[in-house]
Structures are given as C-alpha cells and as structure tokens.
Design a protein around this motif. Structure first.
Motif, PDB file in Angstrom:
ATOM      1  N   VAL A 138     133.249  64.057 101.548  1.00 17.54           N
ATOM      2  CA  VAL A 138     132.433  64.735 102.509  1.00 17.54           C
ATOM      3  C   VAL A 138     133.477  65.053 103.620  1.00 17.54           C
ATOM      4  CG1 VAL A 138     131.624  62.498 103.596  1.00 17.54           C
ATOM      5  CG2 VAL A 138     130.423  64.747 103.938  1.00 17.54           C
ATOM      6  N   ILE A 139     133.579  66.288 104.031  1.00 18.47           N
ATOM      7  CA  ILE A 139     134.251  66.683 105.265  1.00 18.47           C
ATOM      8  C   ILE A 139     133.452  66.549 106.431  1.00 18.47           C
ATOM      9  CG2 ILE A 139     135.597  68.633 106.099  1.00 18.47           C
ATOM     10  CD1 ILE A 139     135.957  69.317 103.146  1.00 18.47           C
ATOM     11  N   ILE A 140     133.579  65.922 107.265  1.00 16.77           N
ATOM     12  CA  ILE A 140     133.043  65.841 108.604  1.00 16.77           C
ATOM     13  C   ILE A 140     133.663  66.533 109.934  1.00 16.77           C
ATOM     14  CG2 ILE A 140     131.862  64.171 110.230  1.00 16.77           C
ATOM     15  CD1 ILE A 140     131.718  62.107 107.710  1.00 16.77           C
ATOM     16  N   ARG A 141     132.772  67.273 110.413  1.00 14.92           N
ATOM     17  CA  ARG A 141     133.357  68.269 111.605  1.00 14.92           C
ATOM     18  C   ARG A 141     132.303  67.942 112.705  1.00 14.92           C
ATOM     19  NH1 ARG A 141     137.234  72.056 108.835  1.00 14.92           N
ATOM     20  NH2 ARG A 141     136.514  72.201 106.703  1.00 14.92           N
ATOM     21  N   ALA A 142     133.008  68.415 114.058  1.00 15.16           N
ATOM     22  CA  ALA A 142     132.140  68.384 115.180  1.00 15.16           C
ATOM     23  C   ALA A 142     132.851  69.486 115.896  1.00 15.16           C
ATOM     24  CB  ALA A 142     132.065  67.202 115.825  1.00 15.16           C
ATOM     25  N   ARG A 143     131.915  70.076 117.054  1.00 13.31           N
ATOM     26  CA  ARG A 143     131.995  70.906 117.776  1.00 13.31           C
ATOM     27  C   ARG A 143     131.075  71.064 119.054  1.00 13.31           C
ATOM     28  NH1 ARG A 143     128.525  75.450 117.958  1.00 13.31           N
ATOM     29  NH2 ARG A 143     127.454  75.511 116.187  1.00 13.31           N
ATOM     30  N   TRP A 149     135.565  73.590 116.435  1.00  9.79           N
ATOM     31  CA  TRP A 149     135.433  72.765 115.214  1.00  9.79           C
ATOM     32  C   TRP A 149     136.723  71.941 115.187  1.00  9.79           C
ATOM     33  CZ3 TRP A 149     130.939  71.920 113.303  1.00  9.79           C
ATOM     34  CH2 TRP A 149     130.198  72.841 112.972  1.00  9.79           C
ATOM     35  N   ARG A 150     136.365  70.623 115.266  1.00  6.80           N
ATOM     36  CA  ARG A 150     137.208  69.483 114.899  1.00  6.80           C
ATOM     37  C   ARG A 150     137.105  68.626 113.857  1.00  6.80           C
ATOM     38  NH1 ARG A 150     138.378  65.790 120.019  1.00  6.80           N
ATOM     39  NH2 ARG A 150     139.456  64.608 118.368  1.00  6.80           N
ATOM     40  N   THR A 151     137.951  68.734 112.674  1.00  9.34           N
ATOM     41  CA  THR A 151     137.711  67.713 111.710  1.00  9.34           C
ATOM     42  C   THR A 151     138.224  66.333 111.797  1.00  9.34           C
ATOM     43  OG1 THR A 151     138.487  69.824 110.170  1.00  9.34           O
ATOM     44  CG2 THR A 151     138.636  67.615 109.298  1.00  9.34           C
ATOM     45  N   GLU A 188     125.716  77.114 103.952  1.00  9.99           N
ATOM     46  CA  GLU A 188     126.633  76.977 102.954  1.00  9.99           C
ATOM     47  C   GLU A 188     127.843  75.958 103.170  1.00  9.99           C
ATOM     48  OE1 GLU A 188     127.969  81.055 102.263  1.00  9.99           O
ATOM     49  OE2 GLU A 188     126.056  81.794 102.250  1.00  9.99           O
ATOM     50  N   PRO A 189     128.300  75.361 102.067  1.00  8.98           N
ATOM     51  CA  PRO A 189     129.292  74.325 102.156  1.00  8.98           C
ATOM     52  C   PRO A 189     130.594  74.888 102.500  1.00  8.98           C
ATOM     53  CG  PRO A 189     128.818  74.731  99.924  1.00  8.98           C
ATOM     54  CD  PRO A 189     127.854  75.456 100.751  1.00  8.98           C
ATOM     55  N   ASP A 190     131.297  74.081 102.836  1.00  9.57           N
ATOM     56  CA  ASP A 190     132.681  74.371 103.365  1.00  9.57           C
ATOM     57  C   ASP A 190     133.437  74.865 101.894  1.00  9.57           C
ATOM     58  OD1 ASP A 190     132.014  73.310 106.008  1.00  9.57           O
ATOM     59  OD2 ASP A 190     133.648  71.783 105.987  1.00  9.57           O
ATOM     60  N   GLN A 191     134.264  75.796 102.213  1.00  6.73           N
ATOM     61  CA  GLN A 191     135.200  76.275 101.238  1.00  6.73           C
ATOM     62  C   GLN A 191     136.600  75.665 101.125  1.00  6.73           C
ATOM     63  OE1 GLN A 191     133.660  78.205  98.546  1.00  6.73           O
ATOM     64  NE2 GLN A 191     131.740  77.493 100.005  1.00  6.73           N
ATOM     65  N   ASP A 192     137.276  75.152 102.104  1.00  9.06           N
ATOM     66  CA  ASP A 192     138.355  74.888 102.414  1.00  9.06           C
ATOM     67  C   ASP A 192     138.476  73.929 103.474  1.00  9.06           C
ATOM     68  OD1 ASP A 192     141.271  74.958 103.292  1.00  9.06           O
ATOM     69  OD2 ASP A 192     141.454  76.057 101.464  1.00  9.06           O
ATOM     70  N   LEU A 193     139.366  72.656 103.280  1.00  2.25           N
ATOM     71  CA  LEU A 193     139.140  71.818 104.276  1.00  2.25           C
ATOM     72  C   LEU A 193     140.132  72.176 105.614  1.00  2.25           C
ATOM     73  CD1 LEU A 193     139.516  68.704 105.217  1.00  2.25           C
ATOM     74  CD2 LEU A 193     141.613  68.392 104.039  1.00  2.25           C
ATOM     75  N   HIS A 194     140.954  73.230 105.230  1.00  2.00           N
ATOM     76  CA  HIS A 194     141.779  73.585 106.586  1.00  2.00           C
ATOM     77  C   HIS A 194     140.989  74.926 107.322  1.00  2.00           C
ATOM     78  CE1 HIS A 194     144.587  70.382 105.820  1.00  2.00           C
ATOM     79  NE2 HIS A 194     144.363  70.846 104.590  1.00  2.00           N
ATOM     80  N   VAL A 195     140.093  75.427 106.715  1.00  6.16           N
ATOM     81  CA  VAL A 195     139.540  76.546 107.413  1.00  6.16           C
ATOM     82  C   VAL A 195     138.276  76.272 107.997  1.00  6.16           C
ATOM     83  CG1 VAL A 195     138.365  78.912 106.639  1.00  6.16           C
ATOM     84  CG2 VAL A 195     140.577  78.213 105.240  1.00  6.16           C
ATOM     85  N   ASP A 196     138.173  76.517 109.309  1.00  6.09           N
ATOM     86  CA  ASP A 196     136.895  76.212 109.873  1.00  6.09           C
ATOM     87  C   ASP A 196     135.802  76.858 109.397  1.00  6.09           C
ATOM     88  OD1 ASP A 196     138.263  74.464 111.485  1.00  6.09           O
ATOM     89  OD2 ASP A 196     138.297  75.884 113.279  1.00  6.09           O
TER      90      ASP A 196
END
Length: 200
Positions: A138-143, A149-151, A188-196
C-alpha cells in the motif's frame, strides 16, 4: 477520474466513539480517552478499541480529510484505518508527538511498528491522507490545501479480499479531544509510486 464520496452513514463503526454527529457535510467525532490501536511492540500492551468508521475496500484508493486545529495534546490522532483483521491492519494519519503534528504510520502484522515525520508547518490546516494498493503493498501519501502530496510510506499489505478502510481517531491520554472529518471517499488507485495522484 471517478470519485465516490462516502456518506458518513454508509460506514460501520468497529468501535464506537464517545460521540459522533454530522454537521452539514462534516462529521465531528469525540474518541473515548484511553482507547487506541497497537500490538505488543515496545510497550507490551495490546489495544484494538479505537474508534474507526469502515466500509469495504477493494482495488481503489481511499482518502480521508480532517481539520488539524484541535490537535494539541500527546497522541491526539486521526486519519485512515486499513483493516484486514485483528492481526493485520495499518493506521495512518496525524499524531501529536513531542508537541508537534507528525505524519504517523503504524503497520501491524501480529506486532506493530511506528514511523513518524514531523510537519509543524501543517498546524491549523485541513489534512488529506490517501492509501492505494499496488501489487502486494500500500502506498500512503498525505497533503494539505497548501502543501502538495508527500509519499510517507510503502508498506506490505498483500490481502486481495476482506479489506475495509475509513476514518479513525484515538485519544489515548486525554478526554475532550474532538476531530472534524471533512471528507471520506474512494477513487482511482495510484498508477505509479513516483507520480502524484491528482488533487480535486
């Protein structure tokens, strides 16, 4: 982008708070003092009695927003609970530690671990937490409304079915803490870890 905003009445409390009430589109929740989510590590105790409002969670991303202005005392906390069962869950959000708000993630698989990242510049803002499953993690981000956004964590969460997610809050050390949740939804879910993900 498809977004589903959850009605506060659509979720089920796994543990009831001391009180909860709707005010317009918002949900104000007062957790009961002394309740939390934690398993064994360091402290030895086990808690799974914090207040959490959950719904079924599949392959979407879940987002929860809340106002940070009421967070003032040690361990005041709110955010998202990702719940597979009593031994496998993750809580992530803002937690007061060392007198300042911290981005907090507790990952539990029989035992809990805890990571923190200080965000004193977020005081008084509206915070959004986001969790999205990708493969076995799971990728967890916050803003906030003023900070992008910060991963903050990539954690193992390999459970394909039987998952629930939604807002949670705890106040282990004091009475009278109230958190105002402003949004809960699935998108929709994240498509890439490095794309916000987008902000809407």
């Amino acid at each position: 982008m498809t977004k589903k905003r959850m009605d506060w009445d659509a979720g089920t409390w796994i543990n009831l708070p001391l009180s909860s009430r709707k005010e317009g589109d918002f949900l104000k929740v007062v957790p009961e003092k002394g309740k939390d989510f934690w398993k064994k590590t360091l402290y030895g105790f086990e808690y799974e009695d914090g207040a959490a409002l959950l719904a079924e969670w599949d392959n979407t991303a879940v987002e929860v927003s809340f106002e940070l202005g009421s967070f003032t005392e040690l361990y005041d906390q709110a955010g998202i609970l990702l719940y597979h069962g009593p031994e496998q869950w993750i809580k992530t959000g803002i937690e007061i530690n060392d007198g300042i708000p911290q981005l907090s993630v507790v990952v539990t698989d029989g035992y809990s671990d805890w990571s923190l990242a200080a965000v004193p510049e977020w005081v008084g803002e509206e915070v959004t937490l986001r969790a999205s499953i990708m493969k076995d993690a799971v990728i967890i981000r916050a803003r906030t409304e003023h900070h992008g956004w910060r991963t903050i964590r990539v954690a193992r969460f390999p459970y394909e079915t039987g998952n629930q997610a939604g807002p949670y809050t705890c106040s282990p050390t004091r009475a009278g803490f109230e958190v105002t949740f402003t949004h809960w939804g699935f998108t929709e879910p994240d498509q890439d870890l490095h794309v916000d993900p987008p902000v809407e």
